[in-house]
Design a protein around this motif. Structure first.
Motif, PDB file in Angstrom:
ATOM      1  N   ALA A   1       0.849  -1.193   0.000  1.00  0.00           N
ATOM      2  CA  ALA A   1       0.000   0.000   0.000  1.00  0.00           C
ATOM      3  C   ALA A   1       0.883   1.241   0.000  1.00  0.00           C
ATOM      4  CB  ALA A   1      -0.918  -0.007   1.210  1.00  0.00           C
ATOM      5  N   TYR A   2       1.957   1.196   0.813  1.00  0.00           N
ATOM      6  CA  TYR A   2       2.879   2.327   0.912  1.00  0.00           C
ATOM      7  C   TYR A   2       4.322   1.857   0.862  1.00  0.00           C
ATOM      8  CZ  TYR A   2      -0.772   5.613   2.375  1.00  0.00           C
ATOM      9  OH  TYR A   2      -1.871   6.424   2.425  1.00  0.00           O
ATOM     10  N   GLU A   3       5.120   2.611   0.138  1.00  0.00           N
ATOM     11  CA  GLU A   3       6.568   2.502   0.232  1.00  0.00           C
ATOM     12  C   GLU A   3       7.104   3.928   0.375  1.00  0.00           C
ATOM     13  OE1 GLU A   3      10.344   0.263  -1.914  1.00  0.00           O
ATOM     14  OE2 GLU A   3       8.461   0.525  -3.023  1.00  0.00           O
ATOM     15  N   VAL A   4       7.602   4.225   1.553  1.00  0.00           N
ATOM     16  CA  VAL A   4       8.101   5.557   1.857  1.00  0.00           C
ATOM     17  C   VAL A   4       9.625   5.509   1.837  1.00  0.00           C
ATOM     18  CG1 VAL A   4       8.161   7.396   3.597  1.00  0.00           C
ATOM     19  CG2 VAL A   4       6.069   6.041   3.266  1.00  0.00           C
ATOM     20  N   LYS A   5      10.231   6.335   1.006  1.00  0.00           N
ATOM     21  CA  LYS A   5      11.675   6.281   0.801  1.00  0.00           C
ATOM     22  C   LYS A   5      12.337   7.612   1.170  1.00  0.00           C
ATOM     23  CE  LYS A   5      11.615   2.880  -2.995  1.00  0.00           C
ATOM     24  NZ  LYS A   5      12.070   2.616  -4.381  1.00  0.00           N
ATOM     25  N   HIS A   6      13.053   7.598   2.285  1.00  0.00           N
ATOM     26  CA  HIS A   6      13.915   8.723   2.685  1.00  0.00           C
ATOM     27  C   HIS A   6      13.167  10.065   2.664  1.00  0.00           C
ATOM     28  CE1 HIS A   6      17.189   5.860   2.516  1.00  0.00           C
ATOM     29  NE2 HIS A   6      16.880   5.571   1.264  1.00  0.00           N
ATOM     30  N   VAL A   7      11.992  10.065   3.275  1.00  0.00           N
ATOM     31  CA  VAL A   7      11.158  11.263   3.266  1.00  0.00           C
ATOM     32  C   VAL A   7      11.525  12.197   4.421  1.00  0.00           C
ATOM     33  CG1 VAL A   7       8.810  12.067   3.778  1.00  0.00           C
ATOM     34  CG2 VAL A   7       9.191  10.356   2.005  1.00  0.00           C
ATOM     35  N   SER A   8      11.668  13.465   4.101  1.00  0.00           N
ATOM     36  CA  SER A   8      11.881  14.507   5.096  1.00  0.00           C
ATOM     37  C   SER A   8      10.861  15.614   4.861  1.00  0.00           C
ATOM     38  CB  SER A   8      13.298  15.080   5.004  1.00  0.00           C
ATOM     39  OG  SER A   8      14.272  14.087   5.301  1.00  0.00           O
ATOM     40  N   PHE A   9      10.494  16.286   5.955  1.00  0.00           N
ATOM     41  CA  PHE A   9       9.513  17.365   5.833  1.00  0.00           C
ATOM     42  C   PHE A   9       9.729  18.375   6.941  1.00  0.00           C
ATOM     43  CE2 PHE A   9       5.584  19.544   6.817  1.00  0.00           C
ATOM     44  CZ  PHE A   9       5.170  19.971   5.569  1.00  0.00           C
ATOM     45  N   ALA A  10       9.563  19.652   6.594  1.00  0.00           N
ATOM     46  CA  ALA A  10       9.648  20.732   7.581  1.00  0.00           C
ATOM     47  C   ALA A  10       8.632  21.801   7.219  1.00  0.00           C
ATOM     48  CB  ALA A  10      11.053  21.325   7.612  1.00  0.00           C
ATOM     49  N   TYR A  11       7.898  22.292   8.223  1.00  0.00           N
ATOM     50  CA  TYR A  11       7.010  23.432   8.000  1.00  0.00           C
ATOM     51  C   TYR A  11       7.851  24.699   7.855  1.00  0.00           C
ATOM     52  CZ  TYR A  11       3.252  20.288   9.400  1.00  0.00           C
ATOM     53  OH  TYR A  11       2.368  19.232   9.463  1.00  0.00           O
TER      54      TYR A  11
ATOM     55  N   HIS B   1      12.098  25.551   7.357  1.00  0.00           N
ATOM     56  CA  HIS B   1      13.322  24.837   6.999  1.00  0.00           C
ATOM     57  C   HIS B   1      14.269  24.639   8.187  1.00  0.00           C
ATOM     58  CE1 HIS B   1      12.354  24.520   2.818  1.00  0.00           C
ATOM     59  NE2 HIS B   1      12.194  25.824   2.693  1.00  0.00           N
ATOM     60  N   THR B   2      14.164  25.518   9.159  1.00  0.00           N
ATOM     61  CA  THR B   2      15.062  25.407  10.314  1.00  0.00           C
ATOM     62  C   THR B   2      14.536  24.451  11.384  1.00  0.00           C
ATOM     63  OG1 THR B   2      14.000  27.356  11.273  1.00  0.00           O
ATOM     64  CG2 THR B   2      16.017  27.714   9.985  1.00  0.00           C
ATOM     65  N   HIS B   3      13.307  23.950  11.194  1.00  0.00           N
ATOM     66  CA  HIS B   3      12.708  23.065  12.194  1.00  0.00           C
ATOM     67  C   HIS B   3      12.123  21.821  11.510  1.00  0.00           C
ATOM     68  CE1 HIS B   3      12.718  26.986  14.277  1.00  0.00           C
ATOM     69  NE2 HIS B   3      12.931  26.250  15.368  1.00  0.00           N
ATOM     70  N   PRO B   4      12.973  20.856  11.140  1.00  0.00           N
ATOM     71  CA  PRO B   4      12.468  19.650  10.480  1.00  0.00           C
ATOM     72  C   PRO B   4      11.558  18.841  11.397  1.00  0.00           C
ATOM     73  CG  PRO B   4      14.765  19.374  11.109  1.00  0.00           C
ATOM     74  CD  PRO B   4      14.427  20.819  11.350  1.00  0.00           C
ATOM     75  N   VAL B   5      10.462  18.348  10.824  1.00  0.00           N
ATOM     76  CA  VAL B   5       9.502  17.530  11.581  1.00  0.00           C
ATOM     77  C   VAL B   5       9.768  16.049  11.340  1.00  0.00           C
ATOM     78  CG1 VAL B   5       7.055  17.012  11.935  1.00  0.00           C
ATOM     79  CG2 VAL B   5       7.781  19.362  11.437  1.00  0.00           C
TER      80      VAL B   5
ATOM     81  N   THR C   1       1.877  14.656  10.978  1.00  0.00           N
ATOM     82  CA  THR C   1       2.482  15.154   9.740  1.00  0.00           C
ATOM     83  C   THR C   1       2.690  14.014   8.760  1.00  0.00           C
ATOM     84  OG1 THR C   1       3.583  16.983  10.877  1.00  0.00           O
ATOM     85  CG2 THR C   1       4.509  16.290   8.760  1.00  0.00           C
ATOM     86  N   LEU C   2       3.182  12.880   9.258  1.00  0.00           N
ATOM     87  CA  LEU C   2       3.354  11.720   8.381  1.00  0.00           C
ATOM     88  C   LEU C   2       2.007  11.254   7.842  1.00  0.00           C
ATOM     89  CD1 LEU C   2       5.098   9.577   7.092  1.00  0.00           C
ATOM     90  CD2 LEU C   2       5.025   8.268   9.235  1.00  0.00           C
ATOM     91  N   ALA C   3       0.963  11.290   8.679  1.00  0.00           N
ATOM     92  CA  ALA C   3      -0.373  10.901   8.213  1.00  0.00           C
ATOM     93  C   ALA C   3      -0.821  11.790   7.055  1.00  0.00           C
ATOM     94  CB  ALA C   3      -1.373  10.983   9.361  1.00  0.00           C
ATOM     95  N   LYS C   4      -0.572  13.086   7.168  1.00  0.00           N
ATOM     96  CA  LYS C   4      -0.966  14.004   6.091  1.00  0.00           C
ATOM     97  C   LYS C   4      -0.148  13.766   4.827  1.00  0.00           C
ATOM     98  CE  LYS C   4      -2.730  17.737   9.051  1.00  0.00           C
ATOM     99  NZ  LYS C   4      -2.670  17.028  10.329  1.00  0.00           N
ATOM    100  N   LEU C   5       1.112  13.396   4.984  1.00  0.00           N
ATOM    101  CA  LEU C   5       1.917  13.040   3.812  1.00  0.00           C
ATOM    102  C   LEU C   5       1.380  11.772   3.161  1.00  0.00           C
ATOM    103  CD1 LEU C   5       5.464  13.743   5.301  1.00  0.00           C
ATOM    104  CD2 LEU C   5       4.473  14.930   3.337  1.00  0.00           C
ATOM    105  N   LEU C   6       1.038  10.777   3.986  1.00  0.00           N
ATOM    106  CA  LEU C   6       0.508   9.519   3.449  1.00  0.00           C
ATOM    107  C   LEU C   6      -0.837   9.734   2.779  1.00  0.00           C
ATOM    108  CD1 LEU C   6       1.384   7.023   6.343  1.00  0.00           C
ATOM    109  CD2 LEU C   6       2.636   7.401   4.204  1.00  0.00           C
ATOM    110  N   GLY C   7      -1.593  10.722   3.278  1.00  0.00           N
ATOM    111  CA  GLY C   7      -2.893  11.020   2.694  1.00  0.00           C
ATOM    112  C   GLY C   7      -2.848  11.965   1.514  1.00  0.00           C
TER     113      GLY C   7
END
Length: 279
Positions: free
Chosen positions: A7-17, A19-23, A49-55
């Motif tokens: 269903a999902y394959e997540v590869k090396h995902v990064s996210f920040a709201y 840039h100085t504060h990665p989530v 945050t991961l849920a919103k990325l997956l969605g």
């Protein structure tokens, strides 16, 4: 890319709201189709945050997310998003219609579902969620558990293959949490859905197939629920308390006592009752 059985394959995902504060930092994970996975961790670790990325509600800054073999991107989002449903912690935030019937039908109208099919889906999923008698009710007339059932019915009526529950039980009382857990178990047993639960509820975690632990924006562990609840270090980091039966079993094991009969009947031995009653 075709279906890979994931269903999902997540590869090396990064996210920040900002840039100085990665989530999320270099998150990689796989979720097989048809499985039920719990995402757990302390507040602020990046679960929602991961849920919103997956969605598909947010786009990753770095890395890639493949959903049923197709990479989630601007050009594929319109194809992928209808395959995913999301249920949030506050069902009031998901109500659109003036009645339960209108609310379940709203998403179907947005997808231009023919009226006959729309009416059939509303009735079908209202019955499955045992809210058929509430279709004419205004949302304000419903209990918290009934509202969450309506939210689930509204999502399932759109027939997604993946459903994400983002702290969906956190605002419910004990009775309603038990009802929601029963709904999740029924969905898993149907074989029609891949379930992702973002939750702090121990019973919900125990009912799932796997637990993925997020700590400080990274995947700290990927293990079975029982393995998680036997790991005191992870439990402390996640601010979780093991279910009573796991705590009892661990205490018995520390004292060299078998929790079930040698025949595996699961019956508690007479000599254990004084210890159990003292807990």
């Amino acid at each position: 890319m075709g279906d890979t059985g994931l269903a999902y394959e997540v590869k090396h995902v990064s996210f920040a709201y900002e840039h100085t504060h990665p989530v999320l930092k270099d998150v990689s994970l796989c979720i097989p189709s048809g499985s039920w996975v719990s995402l757990v961790g302390p507040n602020g670790c990046g679960k929602s945050t991961l849920a919103k990325l997956l969605g598909g509600l947010l786009a990753a800054n770095d890395g890639a997310i493949f959903i049923e073999g197709t990479e989630l991107a601007r050009e594929t989002a319109s194809y992928i998003r209808p395959r995913i449903g999301m249920v949030f912690q506050n069902p009031d935030n998901q109500f659109i219609g003036a009645t339960v019937e209108e609310d379940i039908a709203f998403g179907l109208e947005g997808r231009c579902i023919p009226r006959e099919e729309m009416v059939n889906r509303v009735r079908t999923y209202a019955d499955k969620l045992q809210i058929g008698h509430l279709l004419s009710k205004h949302p304000s007339e419903l209990s918290g558990g009934q509202k969450q059932r309506v939210a689930v019915a509204s999502i399932l009526a759109m027939e997604p293959g993946i459903v994400i529950f983002d702290e969906a039980s956190s605002m419910l009382d004990e009775k309603a949490r038990g009802e929601l857990l029963g709904i999740l178990q029924g969905m898993r047993e149907s074989g029609q859905y891949t379930l992702v639960s973002i939750t702090h509820d121990a019973e919900e975690i125990m009912a799932s197939d796997r637990a993925i632990v997020l700590l400080d924006g990274t995947v700290a562990a990927d293990l079975t629920p029982e393995e998680l609840f036997r790991d005191e270090g992870l439990l402390g980091s996640c601010r979780l308390i093991a279910p009573y039966r796991i705590r009892l079993q661990l205490e018995l094991e520390k004292r060299g006592i078998r929790a079930s009969s040698p025949q595996g009947s699961g019956e508690v031995k007479d000599e254990l009752w004084p210890f159990i009653l003292s807990m």
